[in-house]
Enzyme design. Sequence first.
Site, PDB file in Angstrom:
ATOM      1  N   LYS A  76     125.476 158.952 -32.569  1.00 17.72           N
ATOM      2  CA  LYS A  76     124.745 159.311 -33.796  1.00 17.72           C
ATOM      3  C   LYS A  76     125.605 159.015 -35.025  1.00 17.72           C
ATOM      4  O   LYS A  76     126.824 159.266 -35.004  1.00 17.72           O
ATOM      5  CB  LYS A  76     124.422 160.816 -33.728  1.00 17.72           C
ATOM      6  CG  LYS A  76     123.560 161.351 -34.855  1.00 17.72           C
ATOM      7  CD  LYS A  76     123.217 162.832 -34.605  1.00 17.72           C
ATOM      8  CE  LYS A  76     122.258 163.389 -35.631  1.00 17.72           C
ATOM      9  NZ  LYS A  76     121.880 164.802 -35.368  1.00 17.72           N
ATOM     10  N   SER A 151     116.879 165.737 -35.335  1.00 14.18           N
ATOM     11  CA  SER A 151     117.369 164.664 -36.157  1.00 14.18           C
ATOM     12  C   SER A 151     118.063 163.552 -35.373  1.00 14.18           C
ATOM     13  O   SER A 151     118.266 162.458 -35.895  1.00 14.18           O
ATOM     14  CB  SER A 151     118.345 165.213 -37.187  1.00 14.18           C
ATOM     15  OG  SER A 151     119.493 165.736 -36.550  1.00 14.18           O
ATOM     16  N   SER A 175     118.177 169.657 -32.847  1.00 10.04           N
ATOM     17  CA  SER A 175     118.241 168.200 -32.999  1.00 10.04           C
ATOM     18  C   SER A 175     118.725 167.409 -31.799  1.00 10.04           C
ATOM     19  O   SER A 175     118.658 166.181 -31.820  1.00 10.04           O
ATOM     20  CB  SER A 175     119.119 167.845 -34.186  1.00 10.04           C
ATOM     21  OG  SER A 175     118.369 167.968 -35.352  1.00 10.04           O
TER      22      SER A 175
HETATM   23  N1  GLN Z   1     114.781 170.196 -37.420  1.00 12.91           N
HETATM   24  C1  GLN Z   1     115.743 171.160 -37.854  1.00 12.91           C
HETATM   25  C2  GLN Z   1     116.021 170.975 -39.313  1.00 12.91           C
HETATM   26  O1  GLN Z   1     115.438 170.131 -39.883  1.00 12.91           O
HETATM   27  C3  GLN Z   1     116.995 171.060 -37.037  1.00 12.91           C
HETATM   28  C4  GLN Z   1     117.849 169.920 -37.394  1.00 12.91           C
HETATM   29  C5  GLN Z   1     119.107 169.849 -36.607  1.00 12.91           C
HETATM   30  O2  GLN Z   1     119.235 170.491 -35.565  1.00 12.91           O
HETATM   31  N2  GLN Z   1     120.065 169.102 -37.136  1.00 12.91           N
HETATM   32  O3  GLN Z   1     116.812 171.637 -39.886  1.00 12.91           O
END
Ligand code: GLN
Length: 485
Positions: A76, A151, A175
Amino acid sequence: MDGITNQGLKEIIDNIKSKKISSLELTKAYIKNIESAKKLNSFVTTTFEQALENAKNFDSKPNYEQILPGIPLAVKDLFCTENVKTTAGSNILHNFIPTYESTVTKNLWNNGAFLLGKLNCDEFAMGSSNETSFFGNVINPVGDKLVPGGSSGGSSSALAADLTPATIGTDTGGSIRQPASFTGTVGLKPTYGLCSRWGIVAFASSLDQAGPMTKTVTDCAIMLEAMSGYDEKDSTSINKKKEPYSKNLNENIKGLKIGIPKEYRVDNMPKEIDELWNKGKKILKDLGAQLIDISLPHTKYALPTYYIVAPAEASSNLARYDGVRYGYRSEKGKDLIEMYENTRSEGFGDEVKRRILIGTYVLSSGYYDAYYLKAQKVRQLIKKDFDDNFSKVDAILTPSTPSSAFKIGEKTNDPVSMYLNDIFTVPVNLAGLPALSLPAGTDKQGYPLGLQLIGKTLDEQKILNIGYAFEKNCGFKNQIQKWWL
Ligand code: GLN
């Protein structure tokens, strides 16, 4: 050589060790796949030349004792990689080249792997669909109109499309687990502190945790073994002995107690998710586990709590992007203040701005007690719910997400419906616990669905064992047609 790249990491390692394939052949096979999968938009940067060089070096002096011998890996784009652009999916870091390597990626390289490229993600890891990335949305290999989750959407997409044998993501509120669920892959969010945060672009520091994303549970155990470990550079890193998770995998789960929390049956939950959950319960029961109904009464406050705590920390973490020391700087503005303002308004996307605004608001002097302080108290209650139940059960089984992968654009105009997608994953981050998302079935359209196993603090081995037994008995097979070729 055909067929190498659709194997799991463990098989690939075995093939390298038995010299059936060389690291160079393997690397070339992945490069070929990546070049023919540009439509998925899962990569932001590729490092092919360097990867080929690394593969040749490995082949000329192989060390088969390593956990990841000669394995190319894409990661990532939130992990800082020395001398390789690291963007966090943002315009504000689009030209940022770190002079240091994150501890987690360094651990992978020290165990024999090398970098294949950097994977697209939501901007600063804020999102559930990979649609907030400055580098455009990523497509789910499951279907050309579908989001890959977020994400870590570039990671889930690349993994499911055979563009990397395994990968790593970060999980602040889901995420790793949600994109794994959307692509029929395995994702683990480790206990907070098990994997170092040093060198990872920060989103919400008390929640952020790196973890593996793989095709199988065994692969997940191998990756966790390679990436985890104490790091004195992260003040929240846990100082404990490293565990050989993959060697300790044990499918005998007889007598284990599995908690089934009633609060995870939410209003309007699709029937398919309920059926999937029942299927999971039956599999574990047939394997000799005991199902126990439990209650986690503060679950309903998890999402609102998360959307106070996470933006608050983000607004503070993101204050450093001011155009002065690194990253993007606006040309506009007649003085320093205007330069700051223009840099931030041109550099950040809408979702990031929304989070900064919410975070600054809940931390402001008039509202701090009413929002931030209260959220911290509720966070403790959510954690206590889990602690109370873990004296009675070994692990907890829930769905990973309330739906399968949704369509690109379907939720972009409605942030709250996007946030609701994290309903089953955020409580785990607030409590700092480990949780594993396992592919478990499909919905009626054939899109993958995942189940989540939540463990006690530092009990990764147990949820991996349950996952291992589950995987052997679930019969899930990811059916991805390579429509992009
Ligand atoms: N979807 C969640 C957010 O937008 C979690 C994102 C994540 O775990 N980085 O904050």
